[in-house]
Design a protein around this motif. Sequence first.
Motif, short mmCIF file in Angstrom:
data_model
loop_
_atom_site.label_atom_id
_atom_site.label_comp_id
_atom_site.label_asym_id
_atom_site.label_seq_id
_atom_site.Cartn_x
_atom_site.Cartn_y
_atom_site.Cartn_z
N THR A 19 0.73 -1.23 -0.02
CA THR A 19 -0.01 -0.11 0.05
C THR A 19 0.79 1.13 -0.15
O THR A 19 0.23 2.42 -0.29
N LYS A 51 -4.96 -7.34 -9.76
CA LYS A 51 -6.14 -7.26 -10.04
C LYS A 51 -7.54 -7.66 -9.16
O LYS A 51 -8.70 -7.38 -9.61
N ILE A 52 -7.14 -7.59 -8.05
CA ILE A 52 -7.98 -7.60 -6.92
C ILE A 52 -7.95 -6.60 -5.64
O ILE A 52 -6.81 -5.79 -5.77
N GLN A 53 -8.59 -6.70 -4.92
CA GLN A 53 -8.29 -5.80 -3.72
C GLN A 53 -7.37 -6.61 -2.53
O GLN A 53 -8.08 -7.21 -1.78
N PRO A 55 -5.42 -6.15 -0.16
CA PRO A 55 -5.48 -5.73 1.45
C PRO A 55 -6.58 -6.49 1.81
O PRO A 55 -6.58 -7.20 3.11
N LYS A 56 -7.92 -6.45 1.17
CA LYS A 56 -9.19 -7.19 1.69
C LYS A 56 -8.95 -8.81 1.54
O LYS A 56 -9.20 -9.32 2.53
N TRP A 92 -12.67 -15.13 -4.60
CA TRP A 92 -11.96 -14.22 -5.54
C TRP A 92 -11.57 -14.79 -6.75
O TRP A 92 -10.64 -14.47 -7.52
#
Length: 137
Positions: A19, A51-53, A55-56, A92
């Motif tokens: 981040t 391609k994804i979040q 951290p989530k 995911w």
Amino acid sequence: MTDQKLIAGIFNDFLGLYTGKIQTGIRPLIEKYKNHPMLMGLLSNLDEAAKIQAPKAMKEIYSFYKEYRGRDLEDADWKELTEKARQICAGWEENEWVRRIVLEMISLLDSDDAERRRIALEVEKEMEAAEQKMNAA
């Protein structure tokens, strides 16, 4: 056994790196954690992580790990654990980065479970040997 603080540190440091909240490089992290497989897994397939979040996803995967760590895992637990792992990956969209991190977590859980069982067996053998000595005396 796996040092839980080490895994938490790896996750936190990687998240900070990912981040941009910590000003360090990849090499210092690799040196700090001595090429730990979990860190190497987090660093792998970063194109998929983008391609994804991520951290989530990391939060979800780490919660999964916390649920099972430090427990003696029986067959029913392994069935439940693998089903939850499958659900995480499916949630995911079979993202390769997520799959790799989930597999690393399962590997940690497996090696810890095997070590706990080995230690328990050693203790049991030592107790039996002590009991036999007492009965022979």
